[in-house]
Design a protein around this motif. Structure first.
Motif, PDB file in Angstrom:
ATOM      1  N   UNK A 258       0.819  -1.210   0.000  1.00 52.17           N
ATOM      2  CA  UNK A 258       0.000   0.000   0.000  1.00 52.17           C
ATOM      3  C   UNK A 258       0.855   1.264   0.000  1.00 52.17           C
ATOM      4  N   UNK A 259       2.041   1.200   0.612  1.00 52.98           N
ATOM      5  CA  UNK A 259       2.926   2.371   0.636  1.00 52.98           C
ATOM      6  C   UNK A 259       3.899   2.385  -0.534  1.00 52.98           C
ATOM      7  N   UNK A 260       3.935   1.304  -1.290  1.00 56.19           N
ATOM      8  CA  UNK A 260       4.854   1.164  -2.432  1.00 56.19           C
ATOM      9  C   UNK A 260       6.299   1.386  -2.032  1.00 56.19           C
ATOM     10  N   UNK A 261       6.667   0.846  -0.881  1.00 51.87           N
ATOM     11  CA  UNK A 261       8.041   0.933  -0.395  1.00 51.87           C
ATOM     12  C   UNK A 261       8.824  -0.270  -0.907  1.00 51.87           C
ATOM     13  N   UNK A 262       9.739  -0.066  -1.885  1.00 52.57           N
ATOM     14  CA  UNK A 262      10.442  -1.214  -2.448  1.00 52.57           C
ATOM     15  C   UNK A 262      11.321  -1.944  -1.434  1.00 52.57           C
ATOM     16  N   UNK A 263      11.919  -1.213  -0.517  1.00 53.42           N
ATOM     17  CA  UNK A 263      12.762  -1.860   0.505  1.00 53.42           C
ATOM     18  C   UNK A 263      11.932  -2.765   1.412  1.00 53.42           C
ATOM     19  N   UNK A 264      10.793  -2.262   1.852  1.00 51.43           N
ATOM     20  CA  UNK A 264       9.934  -3.053   2.727  1.00 51.43           C
ATOM     21  C   UNK A 264       9.328  -4.230   1.965  1.00 51.43           C
ATOM     22  N   UNK A 265       8.969  -4.018   0.699  1.00 51.00           N
ATOM     23  CA  UNK A 265       8.449  -5.127  -0.115  1.00 51.00           C
ATOM     24  C   UNK A 265       9.514  -6.203  -0.289  1.00 51.00           C
ATOM     25  N   UNK A 266      10.776  -5.782  -0.466  1.00 48.83           N
ATOM     26  CA  UNK A 266      11.877  -6.735  -0.607  1.00 48.83           C
ATOM     27  C   UNK A 266      12.057  -7.537   0.677  1.00 48.83           C
ATOM     28  N   UNK A 267      12.028  -6.837   1.806  1.00 52.81           N
ATOM     29  CA  UNK A 267      12.184  -7.497   3.105  1.00 52.81           C
ATOM     30  C   UNK A 267      11.076  -8.517   3.353  1.00 52.81           C
ATOM     31  N   UNK A 268       9.831  -8.128   3.074  1.00 55.35           N
ATOM     32  CA  UNK A 268       8.722  -9.056   3.310  1.00 55.35           C
ATOM     33  C   UNK A 268       8.729 -10.209   2.306  1.00 55.35           C
ATOM     34  N   UNK A 269       9.187  -9.945   1.096  1.00 51.09           N
ATOM     35  CA  UNK A 269       9.229 -11.020   0.094  1.00 51.09           C
ATOM     36  C   UNK A 269      10.214 -12.103   0.493  1.00 51.09           C
ATOM     37  N   UNK A 270      11.405 -11.715   0.987  1.00 47.17           N
ATOM     38  CA  UNK A 270      12.348 -12.779   1.348  1.00 47.17           C
ATOM     39  C   UNK A 270      11.979 -13.425   2.663  1.00 47.17           C
ATOM     40  N   UNK A 271      11.311 -12.690   3.565  1.00 50.04           N
ATOM     41  CA  UNK A 271      10.858 -13.308   4.819  1.00 50.04           C
ATOM     42  C   UNK A 271       9.760 -14.336   4.554  1.00 50.04           C
ATOM     43  N   UNK A 272       8.935 -14.072   3.538  1.00 52.31           N
ATOM     44  CA  UNK A 272       7.865 -15.019   3.206  1.00 52.31           C
ATOM     45  C   UNK A 272       8.290 -15.997   2.112  1.00 52.31           C
ATOM     46  N   UNK A 273       9.563 -15.972   1.750  1.00 46.39           N
ATOM     47  CA  UNK A 273      10.166 -16.887   0.769  1.00 46.39           C
ATOM     48  C   UNK A 273       9.513 -16.790  -0.605  1.00 46.39           C
ATOM     49  N   UNK A 274       9.143 -15.589  -0.994  1.00 43.00           N
ATOM     50  CA  UNK A 274       8.599 -15.337  -2.324  1.00 43.00           C
ATOM     51  C   UNK A 274       9.769 -14.920  -3.218  1.00 43.00           C
ATOM     52  N   UNK A 275      10.524 -15.904  -3.680  1.00 40.65           N
ATOM     53  CA  UNK A 275      11.793 -15.641  -4.365  1.00 40.65           C
ATOM     54  C   UNK A 275      11.606 -14.994  -5.722  1.00 40.65           C
ATOM     55  N   UNK A 276      10.499 -15.273  -6.394  1.00 41.65           N
ATOM     56  CA  UNK A 276      10.246 -14.620  -7.682  1.00 41.65           C
ATOM     57  C   UNK A 276      10.050 -13.112  -7.495  1.00 41.65           C
ATOM     58  N   UNK A 277       9.355 -12.751  -6.431  1.00 37.35           N
ATOM     59  CA  UNK A 277       9.162 -11.333  -6.151  1.00 37.35           C
ATOM     60  C   UNK A 277      10.487 -10.679  -5.758  1.00 37.35           C
TER      61      UNK A 277
END
Length: 142
Positions: free
Chosen positions: A10-29
């Motif tokens: 919702x905030x379009x924060x690429x750093x936070x999206x990157x952090x949450x993607x690797x924490x949730x193991x969404x490697x494609x993202x």
């Protein structure tokens, strides 16, 4: 992590999206975000935190030779950043965050070493000697 992921989107924060993607193991993202222009610019500006995500991807993809190279590059970025900091003062948040980054780097390197050892021994159906690495982890616990 779903709530944090929703907030990052919702905030379009690429750093936070990157952090949450690797924490949730969404490697494609993670792969897609590492190629995002804003994060590429951060890497080129010398930000070691984004470089950590590249190390995670190399470990996940099994590119064990890339792990050492990326680790060395990230360590150099961290050391350069450390040299730019003022002398250590009590409770300096910048120093603490950089020390935490160094700790994550050590853990990533050891993870890469474990992967190398297990892959070397998997073909011969032998057990890898992980005694030194595991004892280092045991002594590092608080």
């Amino acid at each position: 992590w779903q709530v944090v992921t929703d907030y990052a989107n919702s905030t379009s924060s690429p750093r936070l999206m990157l952090e949450t993607a690797w924490k949730s193991q969404n490697w494609e993202k993670v792969k897609g975000l590492c190629a995002a222009p804003s994060l590429v610019a951060s890497i080129e500006a010398g930000d070691p935190t984004i470089k950590l995500s590249e190390i995670f991807l190399a470990i996940v993809d099994g590119k064990l030779s890339d792990v050492e190279n990326l680790h060395a590059q990230t360590a150099q970025l961290c050391l350069h950043k450390w040299q730019l900091l003022p002398s250590i003062s009590c409770g300096s948040a910048v120093h603490v965050s950089l020390l935490q980054l160094f700790h994550r780097l050590v853990e990533l390197r050891e993870s890469g070493q474990i992967m190398v050892e297990t892959s070397n021994h998997s073909s011969g159906r032998t057990l890898p000697d992980l005694k030194n690495l595991l004892s280092a982890w045991r002594y590092r616990l608080p």
